[in-house]
Motif scaffolding. Structure first.
Motif, PDB file in Angstrom:
ATOM      1  N   TYR A  17     -27.437 -13.890 -35.972  1.00  0.00           N
ATOM      2  CA  TYR A  17     -27.343 -15.290 -36.382  1.00  0.00           C
ATOM      3  C   TYR A  17     -28.236 -15.644 -37.568  1.00  0.00           C
ATOM      4  CZ  TYR A  17     -31.079 -14.824 -32.916  1.00  0.00           C
ATOM      5  OH  TYR A  17     -32.159 -14.370 -32.192  1.00  0.00           O
ATOM      6  N   TYR A  43     -17.804 -13.565 -33.814  1.00  0.00           N
ATOM      7  CA  TYR A  43     -18.691 -14.036 -32.750  1.00  0.00           C
ATOM      8  C   TYR A  43     -20.118 -13.991 -33.282  1.00  0.00           C
ATOM      9  CZ  TYR A  43     -20.423 -14.842 -27.990  1.00  0.00           C
ATOM     10  OH  TYR A  43     -21.009 -15.390 -26.878  1.00  0.00           O
ATOM     11  N   PRO A  45     -23.777 -15.239 -31.956  1.00  0.00           N
ATOM     12  CA  PRO A  45     -24.404 -15.795 -30.751  1.00  0.00           C
ATOM     13  C   PRO A  45     -25.316 -16.985 -31.048  1.00  0.00           C
ATOM     14  CG  PRO A  45     -25.475 -13.750 -31.389  1.00  0.00           C
ATOM     15  CD  PRO A  45     -24.287 -13.897 -32.282  1.00  0.00           C
ATOM     16  N   HIS A  46     -25.532 -17.800 -30.021  1.00  0.00           N
ATOM     17  CA  HIS A  46     -26.449 -18.935 -30.094  1.00  0.00           C
ATOM     18  C   HIS A  46     -27.869 -18.412 -29.962  1.00  0.00           C
ATOM     19  CE1 HIS A  46     -28.490 -22.667 -29.024  1.00  0.00           C
ATOM     20  NE2 HIS A  46     -27.397 -23.341 -29.335  1.00  0.00           N
ATOM     21  N   ASN A  49     -29.643 -19.904 -26.627  1.00  0.00           N
ATOM     22  CA  ASN A  49     -28.944 -19.693 -25.356  1.00  0.00           C
ATOM     23  C   ASN A  49     -28.620 -18.223 -25.078  1.00  0.00           C
ATOM     24  OD1 ASN A  49     -29.020 -22.450 -25.159  1.00  0.00           O
ATOM     25  ND2 ASN A  49     -26.863 -22.765 -25.671  1.00  0.00           N
ATOM     26  N   GLU A  50     -28.380 -17.451 -26.147  1.00  0.00           N
ATOM     27  CA  GLU A  50     -27.958 -16.062 -25.959  1.00  0.00           C
ATOM     28  C   GLU A  50     -28.979 -15.043 -26.432  1.00  0.00           C
ATOM     29  OE1 GLU A  50     -23.512 -15.381 -26.638  1.00  0.00           O
ATOM     30  OE2 GLU A  50     -23.865 -17.200 -27.830  1.00  0.00           O
ATOM     31  N   ASN A  55     -24.662  -9.456 -25.576  1.00  0.00           N
ATOM     32  CA  ASN A  55     -24.988  -9.858 -24.210  1.00  0.00           C
ATOM     33  C   ASN A  55     -23.731  -9.721 -23.358  1.00  0.00           C
ATOM     34  OD1 ASN A  55     -23.660 -12.728 -23.911  1.00  0.00           O
ATOM     35  ND2 ASN A  55     -24.731 -12.788 -25.897  1.00  0.00           N
ATOM     36  N   ASP A  57     -22.111 -11.711 -21.288  1.00  0.00           N
ATOM     37  CA  ASP A  57     -21.124 -12.789 -21.365  1.00  0.00           C
ATOM     38  C   ASP A  57     -20.305 -12.695 -22.653  1.00  0.00           C
ATOM     39  OD1 ASP A  57     -21.872 -13.824 -18.934  1.00  0.00           O
ATOM     40  OD2 ASP A  57     -23.211 -15.350 -19.767  1.00  0.00           O
ATOM     41  N   ALA A  58     -20.963 -12.305 -23.746  1.00  0.00           N
ATOM     42  CA  ALA A  58     -20.264 -12.153 -25.023  1.00  0.00           C
ATOM     43  C   ALA A  58     -19.220 -11.038 -24.933  1.00  0.00           C
ATOM     44  CB  ALA A  58     -21.250 -11.862 -26.145  1.00  0.00           C
ATOM     45  N   GLU A  61     -16.270 -12.365 -23.178  1.00  0.00           N
ATOM     46  CA  GLU A  61     -15.474 -13.241 -24.056  1.00  0.00           C
ATOM     47  C   GLU A  61     -14.619 -12.428 -25.022  1.00  0.00           C
ATOM     48  OE1 GLU A  61     -15.339 -16.771 -27.195  1.00  0.00           O
ATOM     49  OE2 GLU A  61     -16.382 -16.909 -25.319  1.00  0.00           O
ATOM     50  N   ASP A  79     -28.596  -2.048 -27.214  1.00  0.00           N
ATOM     51  CA  ASP A  79     -27.779  -2.719 -26.193  1.00  0.00           C
ATOM     52  C   ASP A  79     -26.934  -1.733 -25.374  1.00  0.00           C
ATOM     53  OD1 ASP A  79     -28.820  -5.126 -27.104  1.00  0.00           O
ATOM     54  OD2 ASP A  79     -27.219  -5.422 -28.554  1.00  0.00           O
ATOM     55  N   GLU A  82     -24.722  -3.480 -22.442  1.00  0.00           N
ATOM     56  CA  GLU A  82     -23.595  -4.244 -22.981  1.00  0.00           C
ATOM     57  C   GLU A  82     -22.499  -3.326 -23.502  1.00  0.00           C
ATOM     58  OE1 GLU A  82     -27.190  -6.750 -22.866  1.00  0.00           O
ATOM     59  OE2 GLU A  82     -26.762  -4.731 -23.607  1.00  0.00           O
TER      60      GLU A  82
END
Length: 273
Positions: A17, A43, A45-46, A49-50, A55, A57-58, A61, A79, A82
């Motif tokens: 980001y 994508y 990420p925030h 929040n992320e 991650n 959840d990503a 998605e 990672d 993930e």
């Protein structure tokens, strides 16, 4: 990635980001635009929040989007969990990154990182955007997809901003990328950049390194710090003049909001001291 394009698979570009990852996403967006491949999504990420990197959840998605390939930019080397989930879901992962690697690497389809311990690449200090630029060069060297040779150089404006923003050493290849990237930046036809330069009263033909690091970078980073990193990506990748001006105004507004938040935090810290 060539195989995914030829098989018309959905590709998700997962970028960091900051003002390295976002620019890298634009570099890859440029590539897909030039090869006229549209079965992609992005994508970013925030930040709060992320957090940094992939991650779970990503990954879920991306699976819901129908992805068969995830390409990371400026993240992913650490990672392992993930990437394992992505593999379990039938999604390949290509990691492009420039952060230090540990002893255990993710079981990705490929890991493109000059700081891998076994990497033979002669220059180790590339930023994330430069690494994805190198991947684009390598792909076009193997399969042109009808793209005129050398057209990828027009993405060097993004690599220059990222190189200067990410504070990598301005030595060797980084100095070359920054030097020629600034040349491209001074001629760049991107509507988003033009709108931003106009907003900041910058003369595009005479842009300097200081203009990048003190004027452009803070506004790109402000987007992620205020929870809207995708807006910075949209500004840099849009081809629509009206949208560009709207997004430039938006980034200026949230950068001013960021300044207010920082001033408030500093005031609060001083009162505690």
């Amino acid at each position: 990635m060539i195989k995914s394009i030829k098989n018309r698979e959905h590709i998700v570009i997962f970028s960091d980001y900051d003002a390295d990852g976002i620019q890298g996403a634009v570099v890859l967006s440029d590539f897909f635009s030039r090869v006229k491949y549209e079965n992609i999504s992005f994508y970013i990420p925030h930040r709060h929040n992320e957090g940094f990197g992939l991650n779970l959840d990503a990954i879920e998605e991306c699976v819901e989007r129908g992805a068969k390939l995830i390409v990371t930019i400026d993240c992913g080397t650490a990672d392992t969990e993930e990437v394992a989930l992505a593999n379990e879901k039938g999604v390949d992962v290509i990691i492009t990154d420039h952060h230090e690697s540990g002893d255990v690497l993710p079981e990705a389809f490929a890991i493109v990182n000059p700081k891998r311990k076994e990497s033979a690449y002669p220059f180790k200090e590339l930023c994330g955007s430069a690494v994805i630029f190198k991947l684009v060069q390598a792909i076009l060297d193997k399969e042109s997809f009808g793209v005129k040779s050398g057209m990828e150089k027009w993405s060097l404006d993004m690599v220059a901003i990222a190189t200067l923003s990410d504070m990598v050493p301005l030595l060797g290849e980084n100095r070359i990328l920054a030097r020629f990237g600034l040349d491209v930046l001074r001629k760049s036809p991107r509507p988003g950049l033009a709108a931003l330069f106009k907003k900041l009263n910058l003369n595009q033909r005479n842009l300097s390194e200081d203009d990048i690091t003190f004027m452009i970078t803070p506004r790109i980073n402000a987007a992620s710090r205020m929870g809207v990193p995708l807006d910075a990506f949209k500004l840099l990748s849009t081809t629509d003049q009206v949208e560009a001006e709207m997004l430039a105004n938006h980034l200026e507004k949230i950068n001013n909001e960021r300044k207010g938040v920082v001033a408030s935090l500093v005031k609060d810290a001083k009162s505690h001291l």
